[in-house]
Design a protein around this motif. Structure first.
Motif, PDB file in Angstrom:
ATOM      1  N   LEU A 137     -12.486   2.946  -7.260  1.00  0.00           N
ATOM      2  CA  LEU A 137     -13.085   3.183  -8.908  1.00  0.00           C
ATOM      3  C   LEU A 137     -14.485   2.689  -8.712  1.00  0.00           C
ATOM      4  CD1 LEU A 137     -10.277   1.709 -11.323  1.00  0.00           C
ATOM      5  CD2 LEU A 137     -10.871   4.022 -10.984  1.00  0.00           C
ATOM      6  N   LEU A 138     -14.722   1.767  -8.001  1.00  0.00           N
ATOM      7  CA  LEU A 138     -16.172   1.223  -7.651  1.00  0.00           C
ATOM      8  C   LEU A 138     -17.130   2.341  -6.947  1.00  0.00           C
ATOM      9  CD1 LEU A 138     -18.466  -0.782  -7.528  1.00  0.00           C
ATOM     10  CD2 LEU A 138     -17.236  -1.831  -5.404  1.00  0.00           C
ATOM     11  N   LYS A 139     -16.406   3.176  -5.940  1.00  0.00           N
ATOM     12  CA  LYS A 139     -17.215   4.345  -5.331  1.00  0.00           C
ATOM     13  C   LYS A 139     -17.368   5.279  -6.325  1.00  0.00           C
ATOM     14  CE  LYS A 139     -16.117   5.177  -1.365  1.00  0.00           C
ATOM     15  NZ  LYS A 139     -15.490   5.735   0.141  1.00  0.00           N
ATOM     16  N   ARG A 188      -6.138  -3.075  -4.146  1.00  0.00           N
ATOM     17  CA  ARG A 188      -7.462  -3.183  -3.627  1.00  0.00           C
ATOM     18  C   ARG A 188      -7.840  -1.525  -3.430  1.00  0.00           C
ATOM     19  NH1 ARG A 188      -8.032  -8.174   0.954  1.00  0.00           N
ATOM     20  NH2 ARG A 188      -7.314  -9.848  -0.349  1.00  0.00           N
ATOM     21  N   ALA A 189      -7.035  -0.571  -2.913  1.00  0.00           N
ATOM     22  CA  ALA A 189      -7.491   0.542  -2.795  1.00  0.00           C
ATOM     23  C   ALA A 189      -8.056   1.279  -4.201  1.00  0.00           C
ATOM     24  CB  ALA A 189      -6.439   1.431  -2.217  1.00  0.00           C
ATOM     25  N   VAL A 190      -7.474   0.981  -5.190  1.00  0.00           N
ATOM     26  CA  VAL A 190      -7.633   1.617  -6.404  1.00  0.00           C
ATOM     27  C   VAL A 190      -8.996   0.955  -6.848  1.00  0.00           C
ATOM     28  CG1 VAL A 190      -6.948   1.569  -8.955  1.00  0.00           C
ATOM     29  CG2 VAL A 190      -5.412   1.867  -7.218  1.00  0.00           C
ATOM     30  N   GLN A 226      -3.877  13.493 -13.703  1.00  0.00           N
ATOM     31  CA  GLN A 226      -5.287  13.292 -13.826  1.00  0.00           C
ATOM     32  C   GLN A 226      -5.894  12.442 -12.635  1.00  0.00           C
ATOM     33  OE1 GLN A 226      -2.618  13.192 -16.271  1.00  0.00           O
ATOM     34  NE2 GLN A 226      -3.451  14.923 -17.427  1.00  0.00           N
ATOM     35  N   GLY A 227      -5.137  12.206 -11.698  1.00  0.00           N
ATOM     36  CA  GLY A 227      -5.696  11.202 -10.720  1.00  0.00           C
ATOM     37  C   GLY A 227      -6.659  11.951  -9.799  1.00  0.00           C
ATOM     38  N   ALA A 228      -7.582  11.288  -9.007  1.00  0.00           N
ATOM     39  CA  ALA A 228      -8.378  12.052  -7.996  1.00  0.00           C
ATOM     40  C   ALA A 228      -7.700  12.734  -6.872  1.00  0.00           C
ATOM     41  CB  ALA A 228      -9.219  11.064  -7.605  1.00  0.00           C
ATOM     42  N   ASP A 229      -6.567  12.291  -6.363  1.00  0.00           N
ATOM     43  CA  ASP A 229      -5.771  13.008  -5.502  1.00  0.00           C
ATOM     44  C   ASP A 229      -5.220  14.193  -5.903  1.00  0.00           C
ATOM     45  OD1 ASP A 229      -4.248  11.015  -7.073  1.00  0.00           O
ATOM     46  OD2 ASP A 229      -2.583  11.739  -5.487  1.00  0.00           O
ATOM     47  N   ALA A 264     -11.143   8.812  -0.325  1.00  0.00           N
ATOM     48  CA  ALA A 264     -10.800   7.740  -1.037  1.00  0.00           C
ATOM     49  C   ALA A 264      -9.549   7.892  -1.820  1.00  0.00           C
ATOM     50  CB  ALA A 264     -11.810   7.468  -1.793  1.00  0.00           C
ATOM     51  N   ALA A 265      -9.414   9.177  -2.413  1.00  0.00           N
ATOM     52  CA  ALA A 265      -8.302   9.302  -3.387  1.00  0.00           C
ATOM     53  C   ALA A 265      -6.898   9.342  -2.658  1.00  0.00           C
ATOM     54  CB  ALA A 265      -8.648  10.425  -4.391  1.00  0.00           C
TER      55      ALA A 265
END
Length: 426
Positions: free
Chosen positions: A41-43, A35-37, A356-359, A75-76
């Motif tokens: 992605l939606l945001k 759900r967090a992912v 490559q992840g946003a965090d 969010a990340a």
């Protein structure tokens, strides 16, 4: 009330079900991460489409970019926290799976021996093989239990970056196979009644018979130790960037840190696997001696190991700044770099493999003189336009004094680039 029941496992206090995201059970951890992912992605896609930006900052391009970057960073971080929790829970569950796979192998061995014994009869070698499998399976199960919080029997194969190590996995397979082969000989030796039979079994342990397989064992174990040393020294010397994975995956044995297939790893696993199968067949045909791996096949494995080691030496590299220029919007006049302007930092290696992840992207920093500037996340549909592996865009903060200043990038892996001098005017 419904949320409380979901956290407690329902009205009857049973197992967690449905959309539980409490983190107290494996399902809740997985569902919470999923759900967090999805929310992240939606945001990100909403911001990429220009929606969701408050009117208070929408009038300023720099202010809206900074606000969007901060929102995505938070969010990340939530996604990363959920990912780490899922990885910990997954490792805690893994020991049961590894133990199940080991005992399933013992059952398959028993079935294979029973089927091949039809007509030929049951022999002492079959009994010794089954007992050896039970001993190895018992030892692996005990190791799995003692390391149940770290992945069970796979704990020694997980590297410092939380990924499965190809070199350790190959070495472990050869070690387990040789241990099994020696135990088979030990079992037959214990059951032998005549001196001649015992002497023949002892002769089966002669180095001349198993020189090929012993050489391969020595080389693959040496490669496992050497690769760990090489990678550690290159990371400390900032010649290789490593970021930690959330959890190990089986694909790690065949891919690099980003998940792309690696030729060096694939050929090492495939060739070693073929040689292991050949040695296992030789052991099944001649259980009274160490498997005599032909020197031709042994040399092929050695060449494969050398290729794998060379690949480890060749991978990676230190990030580098090639040039820094003033970012120019359409219609802007040409001008020198001033405080408040955006600058483009062009180079290579800014985004480490697997980061490559946003965090991880949000942890990148650019030092402009004495000021540390966090690289803003600029979303586009399906990803990010900034930062990239070869281009970063950051503003020159007002705290930077006019004059000649140095620019330096610090990547998500903590590696620093070279310093690049630019002139900042009033």
């Amino acid at each position: 009330m419904a949320v409380q029941e979901a956290r407690q496992g329902g009205p009857d206090g049973g197992a967690h079900e449905g959309g539980c995201t409490c983190g107290d059970c494996p399902h809740g951890v997985r569902e919470g991460h999923r759900r967090a992912v999805a929310a992240f992605l939606l945001k990100r896609d909403e911001f990429a489409a220009g929606r969701g930006v408050p009117a208070a900052v929408a009038h300023s391009a720099s202010a809206s970019r900074q606000w969007v970057s901060e929102e995505l960073t938070q969010a990340a971080e939530a996604v990363a926290e959920r990912g780490r929790a899922e990885g910990t829970a997954w490792l805690a569950r893994l020991w049961r799976r590894t133990a199940g796979v080991v005992w399933a192998g013992v059952v398959l061995l028993l079935l294979g021996q029973a089927l091949t014994a039809i007509g030929a009869g049951w022999t002492a070698a079959r009994t010794a093989g089954l007992l050896a499998a039970l001993v190895v399976a018992g030892a692996l199960t005990a190791a799995s239990w003692f390391h149940r919080a770290r992945g069970g029997a796979l704990a020694p194969l997980i590297g410092e970056d939380n990924r499965l190590s190809t070199s350790r996995a190959v070495a472990a397979c050869w070690v387990l196979f040789l241990v099994f082969a020696v135990l088979v000989l030990v079992g037959q030796l214990a059951a032998a009644s005549g001196n001649r039979e015992r002497d023949a079994l002892i002769d089966g342990l002669e180095l001349a018979r198993g020189a090929g397989v012993v050489t391969v064992l020595a080389v693959v174990c040496g490669i496992a130790v050497l690769v760990r040393r090489v990678v550690g020294l290159r990371v400390l010397g900032q010649r290789l960037q490593k970021v930690r994975a959330y959890r190990p995956r089986a694909a790690d044995l065949l891919t690099d840190d980003s998940g792309r297939g690696s030729f060096a790893d694939i050929q090492y696993v495939v060739i070693s696997g073929v040689a292991l199968v050949f040695a296992a067949v030789r052991l099944a045909r001649r259980p009274d001696q160490l498997p005599d791996l032909p020197w031709g096949l042994a040399v092929v494995v050695l060449v494969s190991a050398a290729t794998y080691l060379a690949g480890k030496y060749a991978e990676g590299g230190r990030p580098v700044i090639l040039s820094v220029v003033r970012a120019r919007e359409a219609g802007d006049l040409d001008a020198p770099i001033r405080t408040g302007d955006d600058i483009e930092i062009r180079g290579a290696g800014f985004v480490p493999v697997g980061a490559q992840g946003a965090d991880r992207l949000s942890r990148m920093v650019v030092r402009v003189g004495p000021v540390h500037v966090h690289v803003p996340l600029v979303p586009v549909k399906g990803g990010f336009d900034n930062p990239t592996d070869s281009l970063l865009t950051v503003p020159v903060p007002a705290e930077v004094e006019p004059g000649r200043v140095e620019v330096q990038v610090v990547t998500a892996a903590g590696v620093e680039t070279n310093r690049y001098a630019i002139d900042v005017t009033d």
